[in-house]
Enzyme design. Structure first.
Site, PDB file in Angstrom:
ATOM      1  N   SER A   1       7.839   3.664   0.816  1.00 29.74           N
ATOM      2  CA  SER A   1       7.716   4.442   2.045  1.00 29.74           C
ATOM      3  C   SER A   1       8.572   5.701   2.015  1.00 29.74           C
ATOM      4  O   SER A   1       9.594   5.768   1.321  1.00 29.74           O
ATOM      5  CB  SER A   1       8.130   3.589   3.249  1.00 29.74           C
ATOM      6  OG  SER A   1       7.337   2.440   3.331  1.00 29.74           O
TER       7      SER A   1
HETATM    8  N1  SAH Z   1       9.297  -1.771   1.140  1.00 31.69           N
HETATM    9  C1  SAH Z   1       8.657  -1.295  -0.060  1.00 31.69           C
HETATM   10  C2  SAH Z   1       7.296  -0.699   0.194  1.00 31.69           C
HETATM   11  C3  SAH Z   1       6.328  -1.762   0.215  1.00 31.69           C
HETATM   12  S1  SAH Z   1       4.627  -1.325   0.212  1.00 31.69           S
HETATM   13  C4  SAH Z   1       9.543  -0.320  -0.792  1.00 31.69           C
HETATM   14  O1  SAH Z   1      10.607   0.038  -0.266  1.00 31.69           O
HETATM   15  O2  SAH Z   1       9.199   0.064  -1.911  1.00 31.69           O
HETATM   16  C5  SAH Z   1       4.025  -2.899   0.785  1.00 31.69           C
HETATM   17  C6  SAH Z   1       4.140  -4.037  -0.184  1.00 31.69           C
HETATM   18  O3  SAH Z   1       3.672  -5.206   0.472  1.00 31.69           O
HETATM   19  C7  SAH Z   1       3.291  -3.872  -1.444  1.00 31.69           C
HETATM   20  O4  SAH Z   1       4.117  -3.963  -2.573  1.00 31.69           O
HETATM   21  C8  SAH Z   1       2.320  -5.055  -1.368  1.00 31.69           C
HETATM   22  O5  SAH Z   1       1.997  -5.614  -2.627  1.00 31.69           O
HETATM   23  C9  SAH Z   1       3.090  -6.038  -0.501  1.00 31.69           C
HETATM   24  N2  SAH Z   1       2.292  -7.066   0.163  1.00 31.69           N
HETATM   25  C10 SAH Z   1       1.040  -6.993   0.671  1.00 31.69           C
HETATM   26  N3  SAH Z   1       0.672  -8.176   1.209  1.00 31.69           N
HETATM   27  C11 SAH Z   1       1.730  -9.020   1.036  1.00 31.69           C
HETATM   28  C12 SAH Z   1       1.972 -10.390   1.383  1.00 31.69           C
HETATM   29  N4  SAH Z   1       1.078 -11.163   2.028  1.00 31.69           N
HETATM   30  N5  SAH Z   1       3.175 -10.913   1.046  1.00 31.69           N
HETATM   31  C13 SAH Z   1       4.115 -10.193   0.406  1.00 31.69           C
HETATM   32  N6  SAH Z   1       3.941  -8.898   0.052  1.00 31.69           N
HETATM   33  C14 SAH Z   1       2.758  -8.325   0.368  1.00 31.69           C
END
Ligand code: SAH
Length: 231
Positions: free
Chosen positions: A79
């Site tokens: 993000s």
């Molecule tokens: N906070 C992160 C950005 C994450 S983007 C950072 O600082 O880099 C959102 C993430 O959520 C992605 O990596 C995706 O694979 C994950 N995601 C999606 N569905 C999910 C689920 N059910 N459980 C865990 N992670 C999930």
């Protein structure tokens, strides 16, 4: 504890690089965070400290401190700094005993939380991302986190309740297991809404009652799981 994942360690920055990145972080904090209302001194201290460039692919390291979201593997994103700041400030993780993060991604938000809370439990659905983030966090010296590859929409029942829950992927409605695993007096920050437009929302629980506060409009990747989007 995080599992061990074999991975080539990132070369450590030399002194000149460290200074250059520290200056870029200082600018990110003043221009992108403080100037837009992220003023919590402990949060700002964490943003000054965590080396965001170590959480992105080396090919886009020069963009690590710019005012935008950046791609990670598997079509996911890290993000924009401002959004990480806004979520962190709304969550108030300072001194919280147990924070649950859903969507580890690069691990950048995890590191910010680990600077502020006692312990961070983080769940990522994509196994390669979970492994790389855990290895990166270990390399940077973080020990107050536990990570797992799983469907985070179901939470981490063995460790519940959590004082704070942060969800960094979007869902039409907050998953019930996460609402159940939020401690009384706890706070949750989560993007809620349809695929391409969501509302970043603070949910507080008090006396068993849930209250929602709108934070801002946002667009996150989808939370995919049993209690969220089904693929
Ligand atoms: N906070 C992160 C950005 C994450 S983007 C950072 O600082 O880099 C959102 C993430 O959520 C992605 O990596 C995706 O694979 C994950 N995601 C999606 N569905 C999910 C689920 N059910 N459980 C865990 N992670 C999930």
């Amino acid at each position: 504890m995080p599992e061990n994942h074999p991975r080539t360690p990132l070369p450590a920055d030399d002194d000149a690089d460290q200074e250059r990145h520290a200056r870029l972080r200082e600018r990110m904090v003043s221009e992108q965070l403080a100037a837009r209302g992220i003023t919590d001194p402990d949060a700002l201290r964490a943003f000054r400290k965590v080396p965001r460039h170590r959480f992105v692919d080396p090919s886009i390291q020069s963009k690590a401190y710019t005012d935008c979201a950046l791609p990670t593997e598997q079509g996911q994103t890290i993000s924009q700094p401002y959004i990480v700041g806004l979520m962190t400030q709304a969550l108030q993780p300072g001194g919280a005993r147990k924070v649950l993060e859903i969507g580890t991604g690069s691990g950048y938000q995890t590191a910010i939380l680990a600077e502020l809370a006692e312990h961070v439990f983080t769940i990522e659905r994509v196994s390669s991302l979970a492994g790389a983030a855990a290895a990166r966090l270990q390399e940077l010296g973080y020990t107050n986190f536990s990570s797992r590859q799983a469907d985070g929409s179901l939470g981490w029942p063995e460790e519940a309740p959590f004082d704070r829950i942060i969800v960094t992927a979007a869902t039409p409605e907050p998953p019930d297991p996460l609402l159940d695993q939020l401690a009384d007096g706890g706070r949750m920050v989560i993007p809620i809404g349809p695929r391409n437009s969501q509302e970043l929302t603070l949910i507080t629980k008090s006396g068993g009652k849930l209250r929602r506060t709108f934070l801002c409009a946002c667009i996150f990747v989808r939370l995919i799981g049993q209690a969220a989007w089904k693929q």
